[in-house]
Write a protein that holds these residues in place. Structure first.
Motif, PDB file in Angstrom:
ATOM      1  N   ASP A   3      -3.472  13.118 -10.052  1.00 58.87           N
ATOM      2  CA  ASP A   3      -2.207  12.928  -9.340  1.00 58.87           C
ATOM      3  C   ASP A   3      -1.154  12.276 -10.230  1.00 58.87           C
ATOM      4  N   VAL A   4      -1.540  11.260 -10.980  1.00 53.89           N
ATOM      5  CA  VAL A   4      -0.564  10.562 -11.823  1.00 53.89           C
ATOM      6  C   VAL A   4      -0.061  11.468 -12.951  1.00 53.89           C
ATOM      7  N   SER A  19       5.275   4.631  -5.039  1.00 49.73           N
ATOM      8  CA  SER A  19       4.296   4.603  -6.121  1.00 49.73           C
ATOM      9  C   SER A  19       4.188   3.240  -6.795  1.00 49.73           C
ATOM     10  N   SER A  20       5.182   2.384  -6.613  1.00 54.77           N
ATOM     11  CA  SER A  20       5.136   1.057  -7.234  1.00 54.77           C
ATOM     12  C   SER A  20       4.904  -0.048  -6.211  1.00 54.77           C
ATOM     13  N   PHE A  37       2.294  13.968 -11.517  1.00 53.96           N
ATOM     14  CA  PHE A  37       3.554  13.306 -11.187  1.00 53.96           C
ATOM     15  C   PHE A  37       4.395  13.104 -12.447  1.00 53.96           C
ATOM     16  N   ALA A  45      10.312   7.746  -4.106  1.00 52.35           N
ATOM     17  CA  ALA A  45       9.104   7.954  -4.911  1.00 52.35           C
ATOM     18  C   ALA A  45       8.754   6.703  -5.703  1.00 52.35           C
ATOM     19  N   LEU A 102       4.175   4.537 -13.520  1.00 54.82           N
ATOM     20  CA  LEU A 102       3.031   5.446 -13.506  1.00 54.82           C
ATOM     21  C   LEU A 102       2.134   5.227 -14.723  1.00 54.82           C
ATOM     22  N   SER A 108      -0.082   7.694  -1.551  1.00 53.32           N
ATOM     23  CA  SER A 108       1.035   7.044  -2.231  1.00 53.32           C
ATOM     24  C   SER A 108       1.463   7.798  -3.482  1.00 53.32           C
ATOM     25  N   TYR A 109       0.647   8.726  -3.951  1.00 53.64           N
ATOM     26  CA  TYR A 109       1.031   9.562  -5.101  1.00 53.64           C
ATOM     27  C   TYR A 109       1.296  11.010  -4.686  1.00 53.64           C
ATOM     28  N   VAL A 157       1.824   0.869  -3.652  1.00 52.08           N
ATOM     29  CA  VAL A 157       0.556   0.765  -4.380  1.00 52.08           C
ATOM     30  C   VAL A 157       0.325  -0.672  -4.834  1.00 52.08           C
TER      31      VAL A 157
END
Length: 615
Positions: free
Chosen positions: A217-218, A191-192, A221, A187, A561, A514-515, A195
Motif C-alpha cells: 500500500d505504501v 496517513s500521518s 501510494f 490524504a 510515507l 488509512s492507506y 496512523v
C-alpha cells in the motif's frame, strides 16, 4: 466490535444534538431574512450592478473587497463584481456583507454553523444512502469480497472527498485548486495523523500489522504521488494522461486481488461493510438503535420509515424489563437526568419536526429498498420525484438554456416520474421491499445519492471559497485544512476506536484503511476531475493551476510515507510511539510551515491579519 460501536455512539450523540440546535438557529435566521429583509433575493443570486463601485474597482475577481471600509461599500462591491458570485445556490458574500454587514459576529456564526451542517449532511448522505446502495449492489452483482472492498467500499469511504474534488473542478472557475489541496490535505491527515494517533494509542499492546500488505500500500501510494507530482511539474494534462492516471487504481485493484487469491485469505462479502472503519460508523442510521429512544437526538437517528413514528408513543416510559445498561444510557442521554420522560418526549418530538426539512428532501428523492428501511409510500414518492430533481440539477448547471426549453425538460421529467411512480405503486407491497427487478431500484438509489452528494459538496466548496474571500486567505488553504479535516474527522474517530477497542484484526483493518482510502481518493478524486476538465477542453490540455505550495504538500506527504516505510519494518511491524510521534510531528511541521507562509510570507488583507498578526 460492540465496544467500538458503543464508544462511537457516545461521540455521536452530543455532536448530533449540537447539529439539531444549529439547524434550528439557521432556520430561524433564514425565516427572518424572508420576512423582514429587503435582500432576501440574495438567496437566488442577485445579478444587479452598481456603477459607482465599478468605477472604484474594475477587477473581475473578489480579492479587492477588503479595500473598501464600510459594509455598505463592500455590499455594493460583491453585488456588482462577477467574481464575487457564488457557484452554489446561496450567495454567502451577500449574506455576510449585506444582511450581516453591521453585525459581522452574526455573519461569522451563521457561515460557520452552516459549514458544520454541510459537513454533516455530506457525511450523513454518503453513510445512509450512498454506502447503503453500494453495499446492496455488491451483493446483487455477486462481487468477490476483495473486489468489493477495494472498489465499492473505497468509493463509499471516499465519497465526500471525491465529490468535493469534482465540485471544485466543475465550478465556474474550474481551476480545481480547492479540490487538489483538499484531496492531498485529507490524504496527508489520514496517513500521518490518523496512523500516528493509532500507533500512539495502542503502543503498549505491541500490536503488529501485516508486512506485505503495508509495504504494498505504501509503495503504491508513493507511485501515485510521484505520478501526480510529474503532472504538477509539467503543468498540464490531456485526456489520455487523465485516463492513464485513473487507470492506476485499476492496477491497484488487480494487485490487491491477485495477492488475496494467492494467499487464499478472503472473508464473507456480507461482513466487509460491517467491519470497515468508514465514516458511516459515525453518521449512519443504525437499525439496532430504537428510533423511539429519546435518549438520543433524532437528527441522526431518524428511521427512514414513517411507519416507525408509532414507536415514539411506546417509548415515553422505560420498560421494566430493560437492562441496567440501557437505563444508564437513557439517563446519560436525557440531558444528565434533568428532564423526566414526558418532557424529554415532547422535546424529541420538537427536534424531529425541526429536522424534517433536511431529512424529507433526501428521503423523498432517493429510493431505499433495504429491509429495515423500506416504506412503500416513500418508495413510490422517491421514484416519482427523482427524475424531476435530476432535471432541476441539469437545468441549474446549464445557464444558457432558455425558459421554453427548460419548461419542456421539466414536463418530460415529470412525465417520466409519473410513469415510474405508477409502476412502483402497482408492483410493490407495503410489507416488504421488492424482491424481483431489484437492480433498477439499487441503480436509481445509487444515482440519486450521487446527485445529492454532489449538490451538497458543490455548496460546501462554494462556501469555502466565500470564506476565503471573507478572511482574505486563499480558498486552497481552506481546502487543505478545513475541508480536509472535515472530511477526515470520521476516519480519525472510527479508525482509532477500531484499533483501540478491537484486537489484532481491528488494528490491521484501521491501518489498511488509512492507506487504501487516501490512494482511492487521490487517484479517483483527482483523476475523475482531470478527465472531466480535459474532456470539456479537448483537444486542448487542461492547465494545472499554478500553486508552488503543492510541491510542499506532496513533499511532506511523501516524507511521512517514507518515515513509516523505514521505521515500521525496523521495529518488527509493531505500532509504537516512535512511528506515531514521527508521523504527527511531520504533519504539524508541514502545517506550521503552510500557516507561516500564508500569514507571514504573503500580505493578507482581511480579518485574519488583525487576529493573528496584530501585537
Amino acid at each position: 466490535m460492540a465496544r467500538v460501536n458503543s464508544s462511537l455512539t457516545q461521540v455521536r450523540k452530543p455532536f448530533i444534538l449540537f447539529v439539531n440546535i444549529s439547524f434550528l438557529f439557521l432556520l430561524s435566521f433564514y425565516c427572518t431574512i424572508l420576512l423582514f429583509s429587503s435582500n432576501s433575493h440574495l438567496l437566488h443570486q442577485s445579478k444587479r450592478s452598481t456603477n459607482r463601485v465599478q468605477k472604484l474597482d474594475g477587477t473581475v475577481n473578489c480579492s479587492q473587497v477588503h479595500h473598501f471600509h464600510t459594509y455598505q461599500e463592500k455590499c455594493e462591491y460583491v453585488k456588482s463584481t462577477k467574481g464575487c458570485r457564488s457557484d452554489g445556490y446561496i450567495d454567502y458574500l451577500q449574506i455576510f456583507y449585506c444582511i450581516c454587514g453591521s453585525s459581522p459576529g452574526l455573519g461569522y456564526t451563521v457561515l460557520i454553523l452552516w459549514l458544520i451542517l454541510l459537513f454533516y449532511l455530506l457525511a450523513n448522505t454518503a453513510a445512509n444512502y450512498f454506502c447503503s446502495s453500494l453495499e446492496s449492489l455488491s451483493k446483487i452483482l455477486q462481487l468477490s469480497p476483495t473486489i468489493a472492498g477495494v472498489t465499492l467500499l473505497s468509493l463509499g469511504n471516499g465519497a465526500p472527498d471525491v465529490f468535493a474534488s469534482l465540485a471544485s473542478f466543475m465550478g465556474t472557475t474550474g481551476s480545481g485548486g480547492v479540490g487538489l489541496n483538499s484531496v492531498l490535505g485529507g490524504a496527508f491527515f489520514v496517513s500521518s495523523v490518523v496512523v500516528g494517533v493509532i500507533s500512539i494509542s495502542i503502543s503498549s499492546k505491541g500490536v503488529s500489522v501485516d508486512k506485505s500488505s503495508f509495504i504494498r500500500d505504501v509503495l503504491f501510494f508513493l507511485l501515485t504521488l510521484g505520478s501526480l507530482l510529474a503532472i504538477v511539474i509539467v503543468g498540464a494534462i490531456n485526456i489520455w494522461g487523465a485516463i492513464a492516471f485513473v487507470s492506476l487504481y485499476f492496477i491497484y485493484v488487480f494487485i490487491v486481488s491477485a495477492a488475496h487469491i494467492c494467499r487464499k485469505k478472503d472473508i464473507k462479502v456480507s461482513n466487509i461493510f460491517d467491519i470497515s472503519p468508514i465514516t458511516r460508523t459515525l453518521f449512519a442510521y443504525d437499525p439496532n438503535e430504537q428510533f423511539g429512544d429519546f435518549s438520543t437526538p433524532l437528527l441522526g437517528y431518524v428511521n427512514d420509515d414513517v411507519e416507525k413514528l408509532g414507536a415514539i408513543e411506546k417509548c415515553g416510559v422505560n420498560n421494566d424489563n430493560e437492562d441496567e445498561g440501557r437505563e444508564d444510557n437513557h439517563r446519560n442521554g436525557n440531558c444528565f437526568g434533568l428532564f423526566d420522560s414526558t418532557v424529554w418526549g415532547y422535546f424529541s418530538w420538537f427536534l424531529y419536526i425541526i429536522e424534517l426539512p433536511i431529512y424529507l428532501p433526501r428521503r423523498m428523492t432517493i429510493p431505499v429498498v433495504s429491509e429495515e428501511r423500506w416504506s412503500k409510500f416513500f418508495g413510490v414518492i422517491s421514484v416519482t420525484s427523482a427524475p424531476v430533481l435530476l432535471v432541476a440539477l441539469w437545468v441549474s448547471q446549464n445557464k444558457t438554456i432558455g425558459y421554453n426549453h427548460s419548461l419542456v425538460v421539466y414536463l418530460a421529467g415529470g412525465l417520466v416520474g409519473i410513469v415510474f411512480g405508477t409502476v412502483a405503486f402497482v408492483t410493490t407491497k407495503s410489507a416488504n421491499p421488492p424482491k424481483r427487478c431489484l437492480l433498477p431500484w439499487l441503480v436509481g438509489g445509487f444515482l440519486m445519492s450521487v446527485a445529492w452528494t454532489y449538490i451538497i459538496a458543490n455548496e460546501l466548496v462554494s462556501l469555502l471559497v466565500s470564506l476565503g474571500n471573507i478572511f482574505g486567505i486563499s480558498p486552497s488553504i481552506l481546502g487543505l485544512t478545513l475541508l480536509a479535516w472535515g472530511n477526515s474527522i470520521g476516519d480519525l474517530v472510527a479508525n482509532v476506536a477500531m484499533a483501540v477497542n478491537g484486537d489484532q484484526d481491528g488494528a490491521q483493518i484501521a491501518i489498511s484503511g488509512s492507506y487504501a482510502g487516501p490512494i482511492f481518493n487521490t487517484i479517483m478524486g483527482l483523476g475523475l476531475g482531470f478527465v472531466f476538465k480535459t474532456w470539456t477542453e479537448y483537444p486542448s490540455s487542461f492547465v494545472i493551476p499554478k500553486d508552488n505550495s503543492l510541491y510542499v504538500t506532496i513533499g511532506f506527504l511523501m516524507a511521512g510515507l517514507l518515515w513509516a516505510l523505514v521505521i515500521l519494518p525496523r521495529r518488527n511491524m509493531k505500532l509504537d510511539k516512535v512511528l506515531g510521534c514521527g508521523l504527527v510531528a511531520i504533519y504539524f511541521c508541514f502545517l506550521s510551515l503552510r500557516l507561516a507562509q500564508t500569514l507571514g510570507g504573503v500580505p493578507i488583507q482581511g480579518p485574519l491579519t488583525t487576529i493573528f498578526l496584530e501585537p
